[in-house]
Design an enzyme around this catalytic site. Sequence first.
Site, short mmCIF file in Angstrom:
data_model
loop_
_atom_site.label_atom_id
_atom_site.label_comp_id
_atom_site.label_asym_id
_atom_site.label_seq_id
_atom_site.Cartn_x
_atom_site.Cartn_y
_atom_site.Cartn_z
N LYS A 193 0.82 -1.21 0.00
CA LYS A 193 0.00 0.00 0.00
C LYS A 193 0.85 1.26 0.00
CE LYS A 193 -4.21 -1.92 1.86
NZ LYS A 193 -5.10 -2.09 3.01
N LYS A 199 -13.41 -5.73 -5.01
CA LYS A 199 -13.88 -4.36 -5.11
C LYS A 199 -12.88 -3.45 -5.83
CE LYS A 199 -17.94 -4.27 -3.61
NZ LYS A 199 -18.63 -3.80 -2.45
N LYS A 203 -9.85 -12.82 -9.49
CA LYS A 203 -10.71 -12.93 -8.31
C LYS A 203 -11.71 -11.77 -8.27
CE LYS A 203 -9.77 -12.64 -3.47
NZ LYS A 203 -8.76 -12.53 -2.44
#
Length: 334
Positions: free
Chosen positions: A114, A200, A197
């Site tokens: 991240k 979101k 997969k």
Amino acid sequence: MSKKRVLSGIQPTHDSFHLGNYLGALKQWVDLQQSHDAFYCVVDLHALTVETDPKLLAKRTLLSAAQLIAIGVDPKLCTLFIQSHVPAHNQLAWVLECLTGFGEAGRMTQFKDKSQKGGTDRTNVGLFTYPILQAADILLYQANNVPVGEDQRQHIELTRDLGQRFNSKYKEVFTIPEAHIIKSMAKINDLQEPTAKMSKSANSMAGVIELLDTPDVTMKKFKSSVTDAGREVKFDASEKAGISNLLTIHSAFSGKSIGDLETEFAGKGYGDFKVAVADVVIAALDPIRKKTEELMGDQAELLKILNSGADKANEVASKTLADTYAALGLIANG
Ligand code: TRP
């Protein structure tokens, strides 16, 4: 014998959960509350690591709790609460931060990913200490098991390390938890990109089935799902990823085996099959959406449920925190 305790959390980062969350972690939450003393929390403090409009965060926190209840997380069987309602989470997190090495925290792969993506300017310190707050979530409740997806394994390892470190340095305060890695009931892929997969973070929501989608939207997403140029409804993950994914989804909801579904749909076109898959999914999701709407329509009642969850959580958490403070030599007030 008393029941083993589980604790898990989910971030309120989206309006709706999706089919992947549901068939993975969340169905397990529902099962585990029968056999375990379960604590489930909506981790709103963790969600602060990503800047979100305050109204949206509030709405998503309530929507997350409402959806959990709608899928069967039963506040009578388990303790369902909002993380920020229990101040001990932040308090224990500080203590654990003082036990965590800088390098140790820097080695967390999720943080590395991240922060690399965001760059140092957009990476806040909360993202760095995120796993330590998560360790506090778990250790406060003396959880034996933590049901999470594979991506959380390293965070649970850190939790165990910190718990053990505290216990051996100071006093045996914490139960050392085990990760209960959830093997999803079924591996669900994106309807538009059936080799990836369902997630979101997909480029478009067209291939992501959300729990709160209306039946029309769900039907449309299934009808426009990507398949192959063939015409046989047959499971073949490499040659027919789209059809295989649809078979998996049907099977997860209808309980029918893939083999039986292949027989049932032999000779039928892809169009009919897509509609049939949409129908079983809609039959399952429609009551969930309606129940969620009903709960959101009476927020006073929803908050009452969550407040009583927070009371139960606070009772356990404040006891652990008091033991922790005492072991550290912090003077009790009063
Ligand atoms: N980090 C977890 C996730 O992203 C969410 C989480 C926060 C959690 N605290 C937790 C999961 C405690 C299990 C236990 O999925």
